[in-house]
Design a protein around this motif. Structure first.
Motif, PDB file in Angstrom:
ATOM      1  N   ASP A 140     -43.946   2.200  20.268  1.00 22.18           N
ATOM      2  CA  ASP A 140     -42.617   1.327  20.315  1.00 22.18           C
ATOM      3  C   ASP A 140     -42.914  -0.124  20.381  1.00 22.18           C
ATOM      4  O   ASP A 140     -42.061  -0.772  19.810  1.00 22.18           O
ATOM      5  N   LYS A 141     -44.078  -0.376  20.833  1.00 21.87           N
ATOM      6  CA  LYS A 141     -44.388  -1.781  20.855  1.00 21.87           C
ATOM      7  C   LYS A 141     -44.718  -2.389  19.361  1.00 21.87           C
ATOM      8  O   LYS A 141     -44.196  -3.515  18.998  1.00 21.87           O
ATOM      9  N   LEU A 142     -45.444  -1.568  18.645  1.00 20.22           N
ATOM     10  CA  LEU A 142     -45.494  -1.808  17.248  1.00 20.22           C
ATOM     11  C   LEU A 142     -44.141  -1.940  16.435  1.00 20.22           C
ATOM     12  O   LEU A 142     -43.951  -2.930  15.715  1.00 20.22           O
ATOM     13  N   VAL A 143     -43.211  -1.149  16.692  1.00 22.60           N
ATOM     14  CA  VAL A 143     -41.886  -1.347  15.892  1.00 22.60           C
ATOM     15  C   VAL A 143     -41.350  -2.518  16.433  1.00 22.60           C
ATOM     16  O   VAL A 143     -40.611  -3.574  15.568  1.00 22.60           O
ATOM     17  N   ALA A 144     -41.162  -2.796  17.706  1.00 23.67           N
ATOM     18  CA  ALA A 144     -40.779  -4.223  18.135  1.00 23.67           C
ATOM     19  C   ALA A 144     -41.544  -5.313  17.748  1.00 23.67           C
ATOM     20  O   ALA A 144     -40.555  -6.289  17.276  1.00 23.67           O
ATOM     21  N   SER A 145     -42.692  -5.208  17.066  1.00 23.71           N
ATOM     22  CA  SER A 145     -43.598  -6.425  16.555  1.00 23.71           C
ATOM     23  C   SER A 145     -43.097  -6.599  15.109  1.00 23.71           C
ATOM     24  O   SER A 145     -43.233  -7.677  14.686  1.00 23.71           O
ATOM     25  N   LEU A 146     -42.210  -5.682  14.614  1.00 19.35           N
ATOM     26  CA  LEU A 146     -41.747  -5.892  13.262  1.00 19.35           C
ATOM     27  C   LEU A 146     -40.698  -6.951  13.262  1.00 19.35           C
ATOM     28  O   LEU A 146     -40.290  -7.589  12.147  1.00 19.35           O
ATOM     29  N   VAL A 170     -40.180   7.167  13.642  1.00 17.81           N
ATOM     30  CA  VAL A 170     -39.128   7.491  12.653  1.00 17.81           C
ATOM     31  C   VAL A 170     -37.729   6.816  13.231  1.00 17.81           C
ATOM     32  O   VAL A 170     -36.874   6.029  12.726  1.00 17.81           O
ATOM     33  N   PRO A 171     -37.298   7.669  14.411  1.00 18.98           N
ATOM     34  CA  PRO A 171     -36.071   7.149  15.015  1.00 18.98           C
ATOM     35  C   PRO A 171     -36.159   5.504  15.435  1.00 18.98           C
ATOM     36  O   PRO A 171     -34.695   4.876  15.181  1.00 18.98           O
ATOM     37  N   LEU A 172     -36.865   5.063  15.897  1.00 19.01           N
ATOM     38  CA  LEU A 172     -37.051   3.558  16.127  1.00 19.01           C
ATOM     39  C   LEU A 172     -36.877   2.857  14.944  1.00 19.01           C
ATOM     40  O   LEU A 172     -36.331   1.755  14.966  1.00 19.01           O
ATOM     41  N   LEU A 173     -37.552   3.315  13.971  1.00 17.62           N
ATOM     42  CA  LEU A 173     -37.173   2.380  12.936  1.00 17.62           C
ATOM     43  C   LEU A 173     -36.143   2.654  12.054  1.00 17.62           C
ATOM     44  O   LEU A 173     -35.484   1.633  11.370  1.00 17.62           O
ATOM     45  N   GLU A 174     -35.596   3.734  12.177  1.00 19.49           N
ATOM     46  CA  GLU A 174     -34.157   3.775  11.675  1.00 19.49           C
ATOM     47  C   GLU A 174     -33.396   3.186  12.422  1.00 19.49           C
ATOM     48  O   GLU A 174     -32.233   2.401  11.729  1.00 19.49           O
ATOM     49  N   TRP A 191     -39.495  -0.956   4.835  1.00 26.18           N
ATOM     50  CA  TRP A 191     -40.580  -0.609   4.136  1.00 26.18           C
ATOM     51  C   TRP A 191     -41.493   0.308   4.898  1.00 26.18           C
ATOM     52  O   TRP A 191     -42.326   0.829   4.187  1.00 26.18           O
ATOM     53  N   THR A 192     -41.658  -0.022   6.046  1.00 23.04           N
ATOM     54  CA  THR A 192     -42.218   0.978   6.805  1.00 23.04           C
ATOM     55  C   THR A 192     -41.992   2.526   6.702  1.00 23.04           C
ATOM     56  O   THR A 192     -42.806   3.377   6.598  1.00 23.04           O
ATOM     57  N   LEU A 193     -40.679   2.688   6.657  1.00 19.50           N
ATOM     58  CA  LEU A 193     -40.259   4.030   6.815  1.00 19.50           C
ATOM     59  C   LEU A 193     -40.549   4.450   5.257  1.00 19.50           C
ATOM     60  O   LEU A 193     -41.171   5.585   5.166  1.00 19.50           O
ATOM     61  N   GLU A 194     -40.388   3.684   4.141  1.00 16.25           N
ATOM     62  CA  GLU A 194     -40.950   4.139   2.830  1.00 16.25           C
ATOM     63  C   GLU A 194     -42.544   4.315   3.066  1.00 16.25           C
ATOM     64  O   GLU A 194     -42.743   5.118   2.210  1.00 16.25           O
TER      65      GLU A 194
END
Length: 196
Positions: A140-146, A170-174, A191-194
């Motif tokens: 979750d912290k990595l996703v927030a870092s985006l 995946v749900p966090l990125l979506e 791009w991360t999801l891809e």
């Protein structure tokens, strides 16, 4: 003096992608010019479907040195927002093919082959050195870092997320891709999801 005001060996083009130098430095493009011992800075501005670069200051350069061994060749923007400049640090940078036989056999041609310098360039007020450990962060912290202002965090977090292929990301990125306020965060999420 031949070549004054012109690039002869431009290299290391780097877009400044952090906020440590303030808003006036945003969209700055750094260009290394080892033949003239300088670093040039342009400002990028939208121009139709592309961009136009122009000098940030007239008759001055971001860095100019009288040291004939100063040969800037590349840059990196660190997690702290500082600019890390790689200095090839050589007396001669010409290729032997373009020299006389006597000059290309001269040992001075190889002076400095065991040297090199790295400069850490910060704003005048200084800048604390940081050594982040994103590899230890939960998903979750990595996703927030985006959504970070500094591209170093966005790119590193994206790489780590793709490497981990964690299903819980995946749900966090979506969600980020669908509705985050930052266009860069949405783009990195896609791009991360891809990549995953």
């Amino acid at each position: 003096l031949s070549g004054v005001g012109e690039f002869t060996s431009a290299c290391g083009l780097t877009l400044y992608t952090a906020g440590a130098f303030g808003a006036g430095f945003r969209n700055s493009l750094l260009v290394a010019e080892p033949a003239h011992n300088l670093v040039h800075r342009d400002k990028l501005a939208p121009h139709g479907s592309t961009f136009r670069a122009s000098r940030t200051e007239e008759k001055t350069e971001f860095i100019a040195s009288e040291d004939p061994w100063f040969r800037p060749v590349n840059f990196y923007v660190g997690p702290d927002g500082a600019i890390y400049l790689l200095d090839y640090y050589r007396l001669v940078i010409e290729h032997p093919e373009w020299m006389s036989q006597a000059r290309s056999n001269d040992q001075e041609l190889y002076a400095g082959r065991d040297k090199g310098r790295i400069y850490r360039i910060t704003p005048e007020k200084g800048l604390a050195f940081t050594h982040p450990r994103l590899g230890d962060m939960p998903v979750d912290k990595l996703v927030a870092s985006l959504a970070q202002d500094n591209a170093w965090y966005r790119r590193t977090a994206q790489r780590l997320l793709v490497d981990r292929r964690a299903a819980e990301a995946v749900p966090l990125l979506e969600a980020m891709a669908a509705s985050h306020a930052s266009a860069l965060a949405r783009l990195h999420a896609l791009w991360t999801l891809e990549g995953m």
